[in-house]
Design a protein around this motif. Sequence first.
Motif, short mmCIF file in Angstrom:
data_model
loop_
_atom_site.label_atom_id
_atom_site.label_comp_id
_atom_site.label_asym_id
_atom_site.label_seq_id
_atom_site.Cartn_x
_atom_site.Cartn_y
_atom_site.Cartn_z
N SER B 143 0.83 -1.20 0.00
CA SER B 143 0.00 0.00 0.00
C SER B 143 0.87 1.26 0.00
O SER B 143 0.56 2.25 -0.67
CB SER B 143 -0.94 0.00 1.20
N LEU B 144 1.99 1.20 0.72
CA LEU B 144 2.91 2.34 0.73
C LEU B 144 3.58 2.51 -0.62
O LEU B 144 3.80 3.62 -1.10
CB LEU B 144 3.99 2.12 1.78
N ARG B 145 3.90 1.37 -1.23
CA ARG B 145 4.53 1.40 -2.55
C ARG B 145 3.59 2.08 -3.56
O ARG B 145 4.01 2.85 -4.40
CB ARG B 145 4.83 -0.05 -2.97
N THR B 146 2.30 1.78 -3.42
CA THR B 146 1.31 2.41 -4.30
C THR B 146 1.35 3.93 -4.14
O THR B 146 1.39 4.67 -5.12
CB THR B 146 -0.11 1.90 -3.96
N ALA B 147 1.33 4.38 -2.88
CA ALA B 147 1.34 5.82 -2.62
C ALA B 147 2.62 6.45 -3.18
O ALA B 147 2.59 7.52 -3.79
CB ALA B 147 1.23 6.07 -1.12
N TYR B 148 3.74 5.74 -2.99
CA TYR B 148 5.03 6.23 -3.49
C TYR B 148 4.98 6.41 -5.01
O TYR B 148 5.37 7.44 -5.55
CB TYR B 148 6.12 5.23 -3.09
N GLU B 149 4.47 5.38 -5.72
CA GLU B 149 4.43 5.44 -7.18
C GLU B 149 3.44 6.49 -7.68
O GLU B 149 3.65 7.09 -8.72
CB GLU B 149 4.10 4.06 -7.77
N LEU B 150 2.36 6.70 -6.91
CA LEU B 150 1.40 7.75 -7.31
C LEU B 150 2.06 9.12 -7.25
O LEU B 150 1.87 9.95 -8.15
CB LEU B 150 0.17 7.72 -6.39
N VAL B 151 2.84 9.37 -6.21
CA VAL B 151 3.54 10.65 -6.11
C VAL B 151 4.54 10.76 -7.25
O VAL B 151 4.66 11.79 -7.92
CB VAL B 151 4.26 10.79 -4.75
N SER B 152 5.27 9.66 -7.48
CA SER B 152 6.28 9.65 -8.53
C SER B 152 5.63 9.93 -9.90
O SER B 152 6.16 10.71 -10.70
CB SER B 152 6.95 8.27 -8.50
N SER B 153 4.46 9.34 -10.12
CA SER B 153 3.74 9.59 -11.37
C SER B 153 3.27 11.04 -11.47
O SER B 153 3.35 11.67 -12.53
CB SER B 153 2.56 8.61 -11.44
N GLY B 154 2.81 11.58 -10.33
CA GLY B 154 2.37 12.98 -10.31
C GLY B 154 3.50 13.93 -10.67
O GLY B 154 3.31 14.90 -11.42
N ILE B 155 4.69 13.63 -10.13
CA ILE B 155 5.85 14.47 -10.45
C ILE B 155 6.15 14.41 -11.95
O ILE B 155 6.36 15.43 -12.60
CB ILE B 155 7.08 14.03 -9.62
N ALA B 156 6.13 13.18 -12.49
CA ALA B 156 6.41 13.01 -13.92
C ALA B 156 5.38 13.77 -14.77
O ALA B 156 5.72 14.38 -15.78
CB ALA B 156 6.43 11.53 -14.28
N MET B 157 4.10 13.73 -14.34
CA MET B 157 3.07 14.45 -15.10
C MET B 157 3.34 15.95 -15.11
O MET B 157 3.24 16.59 -16.15
CB MET B 157 1.70 14.20 -14.48
N ARG B 158 3.67 16.49 -13.92
CA ARG B 158 3.93 17.93 -13.88
C ARG B 158 5.16 18.29 -14.71
O ARG B 158 5.29 19.40 -15.19
CB ARG B 158 4.17 18.40 -12.44
N ARG B 159 6.08 17.34 -14.85
CA ARG B 159 7.27 17.60 -15.64
C ARG B 159 7.08 17.23 -17.11
O ARG B 159 8.04 17.20 -17.88
CB ARG B 159 8.44 16.79 -15.08
N LEU B 160 5.82 16.87 -17.47
CA LEU B 160 5.48 16.50 -18.84
C LEU B 160 6.27 15.30 -19.32
O LEU B 160 6.67 15.23 -20.48
CB LEU B 160 5.70 17.69 -19.79
N ARG B 161 6.52 14.35 -18.40
CA ARG B 161 7.19 13.11 -18.81
C ARG B 161 6.14 12.01 -18.81
O ARG B 161 5.96 11.29 -17.83
CB ARG B 161 8.33 12.79 -17.85
N ALA B 162 5.42 11.90 -19.93
CA ALA B 162 4.27 11.00 -19.98
C ALA B 162 4.67 9.55 -19.83
O ALA B 162 4.00 8.78 -19.13
CB ALA B 162 3.52 11.21 -21.29
N ALA B 163 5.78 9.16 -20.47
CA ALA B 163 6.18 7.76 -20.41
C ALA B 163 6.53 7.37 -18.97
O ALA B 163 6.11 6.32 -18.47
CB ALA B 163 7.36 7.51 -21.34
N ALA B 164 7.28 8.24 -18.30
CA ALA B 164 7.65 7.97 -16.92
C ALA B 164 6.41 7.93 -16.03
O ALA B 164 6.29 7.10 -15.13
CB ALA B 164 8.63 9.03 -16.42
N ALA B 165 5.46 8.83 -16.31
CA ALA B 165 4.22 8.86 -15.52
C ALA B 165 3.44 7.56 -15.70
O ALA B 165 2.95 6.98 -14.72
CB ALA B 165 3.37 10.06 -15.94
#
Lengths: 221, 406
Positions: B143-165
């Motif tokens: 469950s923590l890993r999920t939260a971690y990856e969600l934040v990581s994806s959010g950062i990638a989205m704001r940085r316009l890195r769609a593939a990473a997101a």
Amino acid sequence: MKKSKADIIRVLGPFPGSEQVHGVTFDGARIWFATGDGLHALDPNSGIVVHSHPVAAHAGTAFDGNHLYQISEDRILKIVPDTGEVVSTIPAPGGGGSGLAWSDGLLWVGQYLDRQIHQVDPETGAILRTIKSDRFVTGVTWTDNELWHGTWENEQSELRRVDPNTGKTLERVEMPEDTVVSGLEADGGDYFYCGGGPGGTIRVVRRPRTLPESKARDDDH
Amino acid sequence: MDSLINAAAQALATGNPLLALNRVALRNDAPAMALRGIAMAQLGDLDRARIALRDAARIFGRKHPVAHSRCVVAEAEIALVSRDLSAVPTMLAEAGTQLQKHGDHINAFHASVLEARHLLLVGRIDAAERLLGSIDPTNLQASLRTAYELVSSGIAMRRLRAAAASAALARAESAARFAGISALIAEVQSTGLMLKKPAARLISNCTEQALRLDDVERLLASDSLVVDACRYVIRHQEQVLPLTTRPVLFELARAMAERWPGDASREAMLSAAFGAKHADESHRARLRVEIARLRAEIAELATISATASGFAISANKAPRIVVLAPPTDSPHAELLALLADGEAWPSSALSLALDKSPRSVQRALDKLRVDGKVHAIGRGRSRRWMAPPILGFPSVLLLPGALPGS
């Protein structure tokens, strides 16, 4: 007051399916421990759970020679060890408790936040006497006329021998940092069994000998 | 330690907050209040949950650093879920350090992930990324890993890195499935939908086209000269010219770029840059001045030439010029963009996230409400703003698993 560091001989568990160990007692052969949703018997030599009863077991556990006693929420259950059958219940003093011990025909009930130990009539649940400690009380046990209780305060656990009349601390055995003592039982010999709370283990701690050899011999006369 | 606390904690762990509440309802000691707070949070009574957890933390105090810190972390999580960003306890980082120090690694990780989420929501992307970078996700529970990856994806989205997101979201989804928490899986999937929704519009040669995040990423990497109205910059690949503090120059550039390769009329440019409805001689004079300024600013990237009816822009190196615009041209597009996450936001959090004064955010929200574009619930300080449709609060709180009292 004597003070020492705990000498942990052995760690039993964690046991599959049990995340917590609350109360601990010893029936002469097996260690019984409470895990919230069950009461389990453990062979101390092999470290294997040999018996389990599905009983709500939220805190202290004790053994009177025939029956087990188990604090379950706001009651104390009297249980047949072989079958798990609950033969009677009494209200827990103060609506709940932490530690439980049997001695001289009486139950001794530790109360965590109230920092006290009640002497309780096992038939009625009536409080006969109250011993005040100056620390949160977790497990409680009697051995060789010594009253010991576990404590957990400021992220530090200790085993404390207290004067059963005054509550005064006579001896302290410090557990390593962040090592919880939830339940406490003496095996009648050289060891204490300490329930490890959230770690789900039972620690075997060497019991410190209070009196020097010569003094002990003098007492025998 | 205490039979009632243990019984209540067990009830919470097996998903029965009502049973847990019954057992500690009449007690006012710290462990009971902490459990009551968590039970109420799980039941959706976030306001009372926060009060209970805050009181519990205060009573535990410094003498019980682990129990105290767990309450702080739980309170922070509730503040984040209710988007009360200014109320996220400042002690969150300290709580994490304390938990780490005392060997409660799971809740220490939890504190770090929450802190990163907070930084992301208030737009401090760099700080969020740094913090996330300091966490090793390999041994996190699911469950923590999920939260971690969600934040990581959010950062990638704001940085316009769609593939990473997308990659982070895929990891989040598999972790959520492993955890077996359906609300968590749903949260990952709704985040995934954001990647499929239009993130921006491409305006080129007077035509419009919706772009998804990966289209935006491709566009910015392409050889086009992009007049980026989402960020008020003009960019050509690695070369970025910020015009954030020169809105007039930016609007002039945009007006010409929208009509590339044709020209923009004086009237159109005056209207875009100065909001002028008709052009008199003083407007024309000002336009000439601003064009001269813009010429100087963008000299490395593009050239501006006068035409019979107005001005035209041409790129120095890029084969084409396009405009990247927000998905809607609402004057408060950035507010709507934040509210598009489906959460209920207090206006203070929006003002924090946008770095705008509370008063101007309030005015914008009131205007959007009149237009039916946002909804408000609650009154006074507890008022929250949401984009329609009104969504409930997320039902699952990933509160620390270990007992606050133990």
